[in-house]
Write a protein that holds these residues in place. Structure first.
Motif: not given
Length: 93
Positions: A54-76
């Motif tokens: 869709n119209h969204q831009k590609k993920l930048e590094n900070n956004g990517l790291m936020k998604h990985l951080e949320r994934f880590r919280k889900i695993i915890r």
């Protein structure tokens, strides 16, 4: 209870995870027991090269790291709820 904006972010992370699993494993879901270092490395690579349709831009590094951080919280949370035997700390240095 989490704020509406926080929940929106988690829904976005979940959407990326679903898209990754569908793309990488050709399935709609995977078991938590299938999580390993390879899964996380592939997820990071997928997020880095993923171009939204869709119209969204590609993920930048900070956004990517936020998604990985949320994934880590889900695993915890899965470990705390005894859904996963052990926190894969090796995967999240």
């Amino acid at each position: 209870m989490l704020a509406r904006g926080t929940m929106k972010n988690y829904y976005t992370t979940a959407a990326y995870l679903k898209e990754f699993v569908k793309h990488e494993f050709r399935r709609s879901d995977i078991y938590l027991s299938e999580l390993d270092y390879s899964f996380i490395a592939k997820l990071e690579n997928f997020l880095r090269r993923h171009q939204p349709e869709n119209h969204q831009k590609k993920l930048e590094n900070n956004g990517l790291m936020k998604h990985l951080e949320r994934f880590r919280k889900i695993i915890r949370l899965a470990v705390k709820m005894d859904e996963l035997d052990k926190y894969p700390s090796l995967y999240f240095n």
